[in-house]
Design a protein around this motif. Structure first.
Motif, short mmCIF file in Angstrom:
data_model
loop_
_atom_site.label_atom_id
_atom_site.label_comp_id
_atom_site.label_asym_id
_atom_site.label_seq_id
_atom_site.Cartn_x
_atom_site.Cartn_y
_atom_site.Cartn_z
N SER A 16 39.09 78.24 39.25
CA SER A 16 37.89 77.38 40.31
C SER A 16 37.31 76.46 39.27
CB SER A 16 37.01 78.44 40.87
OG SER A 16 36.04 79.03 40.06
N GLY A 17 36.43 75.54 40.10
CA GLY A 17 35.96 74.17 39.31
C GLY A 17 35.02 74.75 38.08
N GLY A 36 31.35 57.98 32.23
CA GLY A 36 31.80 57.47 33.79
C GLY A 36 33.13 57.57 34.08
N ALA A 37 33.80 58.35 33.33
CA ALA A 37 35.31 58.70 33.62
C ALA A 37 35.51 59.73 34.74
CB ALA A 37 36.20 59.56 32.61
N GLY A 38 36.52 59.80 35.43
CA GLY A 38 36.69 60.56 36.51
C GLY A 38 37.17 61.73 36.15
N ILE A 39 37.14 62.99 37.05
CA ILE A 39 37.23 64.35 36.49
C ILE A 39 38.82 64.49 36.07
CG2 ILE A 39 37.96 64.88 38.78
CD1 ILE A 39 36.50 67.07 36.11
N GLY A 40 39.65 63.55 36.77
CA GLY A 40 41.32 63.80 36.28
C GLY A 40 41.54 63.13 34.81
N SER A 67 39.62 74.76 44.76
CA SER A 67 39.73 73.19 43.98
C SER A 67 38.46 72.66 44.44
CB SER A 67 40.92 72.54 44.87
OG SER A 67 40.64 71.07 44.24
N ASP A 68 37.91 72.00 43.47
CA ASP A 68 36.68 71.11 43.33
C ASP A 68 37.13 69.74 43.01
OD1 ASP A 68 37.09 71.46 40.88
OD2 ASP A 68 35.05 71.50 40.11
N VAL A 69 38.57 69.15 43.24
CA VAL A 69 38.85 67.86 42.69
C VAL A 69 39.38 67.03 43.99
CG1 VAL A 69 38.80 68.67 40.06
CG2 VAL A 69 40.98 68.51 41.73
N PRO A 70 39.29 65.90 44.04
CA PRO A 70 39.98 65.23 44.93
C PRO A 70 41.33 65.30 44.86
CG PRO A 70 38.05 63.99 44.10
CD PRO A 70 38.11 65.07 43.25
N GLY A 71 42.13 65.47 45.85
CA GLY A 71 43.57 65.35 45.64
C GLY A 71 44.06 66.97 45.76
N ASP A 72 43.30 68.11 44.98
CA ASP A 72 43.61 69.27 44.70
C ASP A 72 44.79 69.52 43.89
OD1 ASP A 72 41.64 69.79 46.68
OD2 ASP A 72 42.83 70.00 48.47
N ASP A 73 44.97 68.41 42.68
CA ASP A 73 46.01 68.49 41.95
C ASP A 73 45.86 69.80 40.80
OD1 ASP A 73 47.90 68.42 39.89
OD2 ASP A 73 47.55 66.12 39.69
#
Length: 218
Positions: free
Chosen positions: A135-136, A165-169, A201-207
């Motif tokens: 999990s996240g 400032g980077a995204g989680i991915g 998932s806690d990320v956009p797109g659930d990759d």
């Protein structure tokens, strides 16, 4: 769209109560105990070892303990964030160890947990099952620096990433390349056992390769 329950307050006459009911329904639906059963594999011929990391790790472990057949072997280790282990439901025996560590910047407790988790993958056979609960937050909680790096290096890099400032991915792409356990390496260590990953998932797109930096996904 699913219709509201007959007991749900009417949105026109009780708007605050209606919104509160929707919120509570969403929270209840997200609780691992309410949605894990449909995704559990059947018990294997050999052992079942549960490994995991994330802020929902304690709740996910308790769900597996509650749902797994009591006559089938079950053991393992899951690491979650400090103060994130939920109260144990009445009547659910403790079969999976849950430890706590720091998030979002890793600490020595997370390093020790990651080392123990990697050790638990040794000696597995093709008759065994490894059930990963991800999990996240698992990226910080499951920290095992790549060769040539120290925990202090990982802490500094994590702080720099969080301030960048980077995204989680993007952040987890860096993290998995600096780890001995992420980017699918943990799953590879389990061979020849069967590996099943359950993820919240806690990320956009659930990759799945991004969630917790993908310890079981290359």
């Amino acid at each position: 769209m699913q219709k509201a329950s007959p007991t749900t307050p009417h949105f026109a006459t009780h708007p605050n109560e209606f919104l509160a009911a929707l919120y509570q329904a969403a929270v209840n639906r997200a609780l691992p105990l309410h949605n894990t059963a449909a995704y559990l594999p059947p018990p294997p011929k050999g052992r079942t070892v549960v490994l995991g990391a994330g802020k929902a790790g304690g709740a996910m472990a308790q769900a597996v303990e509650a749902l797994w057949p009591v006559d089938k072997p079950l053991s393992g280790l899951v690491v979650t964030r400090y103060h994130h282990t939920p109260p144990r439901p009445a009547g659910v025996p403790e079969r999976i160890e849950v430890v706590e560590a720091s998030h979002p910047v890793p600490d020595a407790a997370g390093l020790a947990a990651a080392e123990r988790i990697l050790q638990l993958t040794q000696g597995l056979t093709e008759d065994d099952l490894v059930l990963f609960l991800i999990s996240g937050g698992g990226s910080a909680l499951l920290t095992l620096p790549a060769d040539g790096l120290t925990l202090e290096d990982k802490q500094r890099i994590n702080r720099d990433l969080l301030n960048s400032g980077a995204g989680i991915g993007e952040m987890n792409c860096v993290r998995k390349h600096l780890s001995r356990i992420k980017g699918g390496r943990l799953a590879a260590a389990c061979a020849p056992a069967q590996v099943v990953t359950l993820t919240i998932s806690d990320v956009p797109g659930d990759d799945p390769s991004v969630i917790a930096s993908g310890p079981t996904v290359p």
